[in-house]
Design an enzyme around this catalytic site. Structure first.
Site: not given
Ligand code: C5J
Length: 219
Positions: A24, A125, A158
């Site tokens: 990310d 995701k 995350c």
């Protein structure tokens, strides 16, 4: 086999079965003016990871090893966004870099410095963990992966969720302290401590220069 001086102990990784996971590193989280900063966060706590991660990725690519990138985000109609996440606001709203965390928007994509190169896989995701509702397991199987070098943002969200998911699936995870970032220095410290506590309950922690040195030593 390359071996890294890590906490709580040495981490050895076979180059045939180790994937570098980059979680990310998206403009919405990292850039001034983006979603993360609009929530009052200090994005410099994340952007400090870009330089060491870029150096690590260059070394990893030079060794011919696989990198898998992830991006957190949703379909434009938000049908894959859990109602509870949607209710907290932000997702899908108009931000400085397009609709926040919506696939295809400028802010959803990875920062220029860490852009994937041809052939590298990007996993989209909808959740915090990279295994939830994605094809990541199958991708790692194709690489024969048993170990993951984990980088990205944010450490306590995350990165942590993914490391916990990976640990439950049997992967050994090495998290690189200089290549993961939290908006909150205390979460960064405690997040890393939690991973390596109790003899490495979720994984190992080290810094990227030790991984690069281990790669170079085995040449
Ligand atoms: C968050 C992430 N913090 N990538 N996402 O919402 O950690």
């Amino acid at each position: 086999m390359p071996t890294v001086d890590a906490t709580p102990g040495p981490f050895s990784f076979d180059t045939d079965s180790t994937v570098l996971l980059v979680i990310d590193m998206q403009r919405d989280f990292l850039l001034p003016g983006g979603f993360g900063e609009s929530l009052g966060n200090d994005v410099s706590q994340l952007s400090r990871t870009i330089e060491p991660l870029s150096t690590l990725m260059a070394a990893w690519r030079a060794a011919g090893l696989p990198i898998v990138h992830t991006r957190e985000g949703h379909l434009p109609d938000l049908s894959d966004c859990p109602p509870a996440k949607l209710a907290r606001g932000g997702i899908g709203e108009q931000g400085a870099f397009g609709r926040i965390l919506v696939r295809g928007e400028y802010g959803h994509d990875i920062v220029d410095e860490l852009a994937p190169v041809d052939g590298e896989i990007v996993v989209d995701k909808p959740g915090k963990g990279a295994f939830y509702a994605t094809e990541l397991s199958g991708i790692l199987d194709k690489f024969g992966a048993r170990r993951l070098i984990v980088t990205g943002v944010t450490t306590e969200v995350c990165v942590h969720t993914t490391v916990r998911e990976a640990n439950d699936r049997g992967y050994d995870c090495l998290v690189l302290a200089d290549c993961v970032g939290s908006y909150f220095p205390e979460f960064q410290r405690v997040g890393l401590e939690m991973i390596a506590a109790q003899g490495g309950i979720f994984g190992w922690v080290a810094d990227s220069p030790t991984v690069i040195a281990a790669l170079q030593e085995q040449k």
